[in-house]
Design a protein around this motif. Structure first.
Motif, PDB file in Angstrom:
ATOM      1  N   ILE A 260      -3.989   6.834  12.376  1.00 34.56           N
ATOM      2  CA  ILE A 260      -4.953   6.779  11.270  1.00 34.56           C
ATOM      3  C   ILE A 260      -5.931   7.934  11.362  1.00 34.56           C
ATOM      4  CG2 ILE A 260      -6.881   5.453  10.296  1.00 34.56           C
ATOM      5  CD1 ILE A 260      -5.274   2.904  10.994  1.00 34.56           C
ATOM      6  N   SER A 261      -6.316   8.299  12.587  1.00 39.34           N
ATOM      7  CA  SER A 261      -7.281   9.393  12.754  1.00 39.34           C
ATOM      8  C   SER A 261      -6.721  10.736  12.287  1.00 39.34           C
ATOM      9  CB  SER A 261      -7.740   9.494  14.209  1.00 39.34           C
ATOM     10  OG  SER A 261      -6.727  10.065  15.022  1.00 39.34           O
ATOM     11  N   LEU A 262      -5.412  10.868  12.227  1.00 41.48           N
ATOM     12  CA  LEU A 262      -4.786  12.117  11.774  1.00 41.48           C
ATOM     13  C   LEU A 262      -4.825  12.273  10.259  1.00 41.48           C
ATOM     14  CD1 LEU A 262      -1.666  12.223  14.123  1.00 41.48           C
ATOM     15  CD2 LEU A 262      -3.861  13.409  14.400  1.00 41.48           C
ATOM     16  N   GLN A 263      -5.187  11.224   9.557  1.00 38.73           N
ATOM     17  CA  GLN A 263      -5.362  11.232   8.096  1.00 38.73           C
ATOM     18  C   GLN A 263      -4.138  11.711   7.328  1.00 38.73           C
ATOM     19  OE1 GLN A 263      -8.929  13.360   7.132  1.00 38.73           O
ATOM     20  NE2 GLN A 263     -10.239  11.777   7.986  1.00 38.73           N
ATOM     21  N   SER A 264      -2.982  11.299   7.799  1.00 35.39           N
ATOM     22  CA  SER A 264      -1.750  11.625   7.078  1.00 35.39           C
ATOM     23  C   SER A 264      -0.688  10.610   7.485  1.00 35.39           C
ATOM     24  CB  SER A 264      -1.278  13.041   7.437  1.00 35.39           C
ATOM     25  OG  SER A 264      -0.918  13.101   8.805  1.00 35.39           O
ATOM     26  N   VAL A 265       0.410  10.605   6.765  1.00 38.63           N
ATOM     27  CA  VAL A 265       1.539   9.780   7.168  1.00 38.63           C
ATOM     28  C   VAL A 265       2.163  10.464   8.379  1.00 38.63           C
ATOM     29  CG1 VAL A 265       3.777   8.882   6.447  1.00 38.63           C
ATOM     30  CG2 VAL A 265       1.888   9.011   4.803  1.00 38.63           C
ATOM     31  N   ASN A 266       2.319   9.719   9.461  1.00 37.21           N
ATOM     32  CA  ASN A 266       2.816  10.330  10.688  1.00 37.21           C
ATOM     33  C   ASN A 266       3.503   9.289  11.564  1.00 37.21           C
ATOM     34  OD1 ASN A 266       0.666   9.095  12.436  1.00 37.21           O
ATOM     35  ND2 ASN A 266      -0.633  10.313  11.066  1.00 37.21           N
ATOM     36  N   SER A 267       4.218   9.768  12.568  1.00 35.42           N
ATOM     37  CA  SER A 267       4.979   8.881  13.451  1.00 35.42           C
ATOM     38  C   SER A 267       4.106   7.914  14.245  1.00 35.42           C
ATOM     39  CB  SER A 267       5.848   9.701  14.402  1.00 35.42           C
ATOM     40  OG  SER A 267       6.845  10.367  13.661  1.00 35.42           O
TER      41      SER A 267
ATOM     42  N   ARG B 185       0.838  -1.199   0.000  1.00 34.25           N
ATOM     43  CA  ARG B 185       0.000   0.000   0.000  1.00 34.25           C
ATOM     44  C   ARG B 185       0.875   1.251   0.000  1.00 34.25           C
ATOM     45  NH1 ARG B 185      -3.074  -0.731   4.522  1.00 34.25           N
ATOM     46  NH2 ARG B 185      -4.575  -1.930   3.341  1.00 34.25           N
ATOM     47  N   ARG B 186       1.948   1.205   0.767  1.00 35.01           N
ATOM     48  CA  ARG B 186       2.851   2.348   0.836  1.00 35.01           C
ATOM     49  C   ARG B 186       3.492   2.605  -0.526  1.00 35.01           C
ATOM     50  NH1 ARG B 186       8.231   3.102   4.517  1.00 35.01           N
ATOM     51  NH2 ARG B 186       8.454   5.303   4.075  1.00 35.01           N
ATOM     52  N   GLY B 187       3.858   1.542  -1.211  1.00 36.28           N
ATOM     53  CA  GLY B 187       4.495   1.671  -2.525  1.00 36.28           C
ATOM     54  C   GLY B 187       3.575   2.248  -3.580  1.00 36.28           C
ATOM     55  N   THR B 188       2.262   2.040  -3.439  1.00 36.82           N
ATOM     56  CA  THR B 188       1.319   2.543  -4.435  1.00 36.82           C
ATOM     57  C   THR B 188       0.630   3.823  -3.984  1.00 36.82           C
ATOM     58  OG1 THR B 188      -0.519   1.245  -3.540  1.00 36.82           O
ATOM     59  CG2 THR B 188       0.829   0.220  -5.264  1.00 36.82           C
ATOM     60  N   LYS B 189       0.933   4.272  -2.779  1.00 39.68           N
ATOM     61  CA  LYS B 189       0.288   5.466  -2.198  1.00 39.68           C
ATOM     62  C   LYS B 189      -1.229   5.285  -2.132  1.00 39.68           C
ATOM     63  CE  LYS B 189       4.143   7.758  -1.938  1.00 39.68           C
ATOM     64  NZ  LYS B 189       4.861   7.828  -0.730  1.00 39.68           N
ATOM     65  N   ASN B 190      -1.667   4.034  -1.930  1.00 35.03           N
ATOM     66  CA  ASN B 190      -3.095   3.725  -1.871  1.00 35.03           C
ATOM     67  C   ASN B 190      -3.614   3.796  -0.441  1.00 35.03           C
ATOM     68  OD1 ASN B 190      -5.611   2.968  -2.705  1.00 35.03           O
ATOM     69  ND2 ASN B 190      -5.144   0.798  -2.863  1.00 35.03           N
ATOM     70  N   GLY B 191      -3.024   4.597   0.399  1.00 37.54           N
ATOM     71  CA  GLY B 191      -3.455   4.704   1.774  1.00 37.54           C
ATOM     72  C   GLY B 191      -3.975   6.084   2.122  1.00 37.54           C
ATOM     73  N   LYS B 192      -4.233   6.911   1.128  1.00 36.02           N
ATOM     74  CA  LYS B 192      -4.689   8.284   1.373  1.00 36.02           C
ATOM     75  C   LYS B 192      -6.134   8.306   1.842  1.00 36.02           C
ATOM     76  CE  LYS B 192      -0.951  10.273  -0.213  1.00 36.02           C
ATOM     77  NZ  LYS B 192      -0.061  11.037   0.556  1.00 36.02           N
ATOM     78  N   ASN B 193      -6.420   9.226   2.746  1.00 37.16           N
ATOM     79  CA  ASN B 193      -7.780   9.412   3.255  1.00 37.16           C
ATOM     80  C   ASN B 193      -8.336  10.750   2.768  1.00 37.16           C
ATOM     81  OD1 ASN B 193      -7.921   7.022   4.874  1.00 37.16           O
ATOM     82  ND2 ASN B 193      -6.537   8.011   6.310  1.00 37.16           N
TER      83      ASN B 193
ATOM     84  N   THR C 156     -12.139   6.891   7.253  1.00 43.43           N
ATOM     85  CA  THR C 156     -11.098   6.870   8.281  1.00 43.43           C
ATOM     86  C   THR C 156     -11.538   6.022   9.462  1.00 43.43           C
ATOM     87  OG1 THR C 156     -10.310   9.047   7.635  1.00 43.43           O
ATOM     88  CG2 THR C 156      -9.733   8.308   9.842  1.00 43.43           C
ATOM     89  N   ARG C 157     -12.767   6.213   9.898  1.00 47.75           N
ATOM     90  CA  ARG C 157     -13.278   5.426  11.025  1.00 47.75           C
ATOM     91  C   ARG C 157     -13.391   3.951  10.655  1.00 47.75           C
ATOM     92  NH1 ARG C 157     -17.540  10.087  12.663  1.00 47.75           N
ATOM     93  NH2 ARG C 157     -16.022  11.403  13.713  1.00 47.75           N
ATOM     94  N   ASN C 158     -13.838   3.677   9.450  1.00 48.57           N
ATOM     95  CA  ASN C 158     -13.908   2.286   8.994  1.00 48.57           C
ATOM     96  C   ASN C 158     -12.522   1.649   8.971  1.00 48.57           C
ATOM     97  OD1 ASN C 158     -16.670   2.137   8.645  1.00 48.57           O
ATOM     98  ND2 ASN C 158     -16.594   2.735   6.500  1.00 48.57           N
ATOM     99  N   ARG C 159     -11.556   2.411   8.510  1.00 48.16           N
ATOM    100  CA  ARG C 159     -10.190   1.887   8.434  1.00 48.16           C
ATOM    101  C   ARG C 159      -9.620   1.632   9.826  1.00 48.16           C
ATOM    102  NH1 ARG C 159      -5.775   2.731   4.041  1.00 48.16           N
ATOM    103  NH2 ARG C 159      -4.103   1.761   5.158  1.00 48.16           N
TER     104      ARG C 159
END
Length: 135
Positions: free
Chosen positions: A105-112, A37-45, A53-56
């Protein structure tokens, strides 16, 4: 002969071996999915729609929490409620990793929190799977 007796006394039977195998597969396949998913950037919210986001968050947690809870309870029962400091630390760290990834996940971005929550889930989940065989 003595070696054989020690080995047989450490064996936990088919259910424990199957549970450990399923756990290792669960966390290994989850890690592979995250990398794909990271390689395809298919994790955007979508920041305008919180439902995905809540479902995820729910789906991601449901994937891993039930196995970890079952493994923890199994370990606890096999050790008479005293699994030792190392296994207790793994259990607490796994729980914190699950909290961290849901927050991330709740922050809807790539994060620590999301990264370290995922990493902790895979590494500690695999450790729990191995612990099932060692108690």
């Amino acid at each position: 002969r003595r070696m054989g007796r020690e080995f047989s006394s450490r064996m936990h039977g088919v259910p424990a071996i199957c549970a450990a195998t399923l756990g290792a597969m669960l966390f290994g396949l989850g890690f592979m999915t995250s990398m794909a998913r990271r390689g395809t950037k298919n994790g955007k919210n979508d920041p305008n729609n919180l439902m995905p986001t809540r479902n995820r968050m729910h789906g991601n947690h449901a994937e891993y929490a039930q196995y970890a809870a079952a493994a923890m309870l199994y370990i606890n029962s096999r050790t008479g409620g005293n699994p030792g400091l190392a296994i207790n630390a793994i259990c607490v760290a796994f729980t914190l990793a699950r909290i961290s990834i849901c927050y991330g996940i709740s922050l809807q971005s790539v994060n620590s929190p999301r990264f370290f929550g995922a990493l902790g889930t895979y590494v500690l989940g695999f450790a729990l799977s191995l612990a099932v065989l060692t108690v």
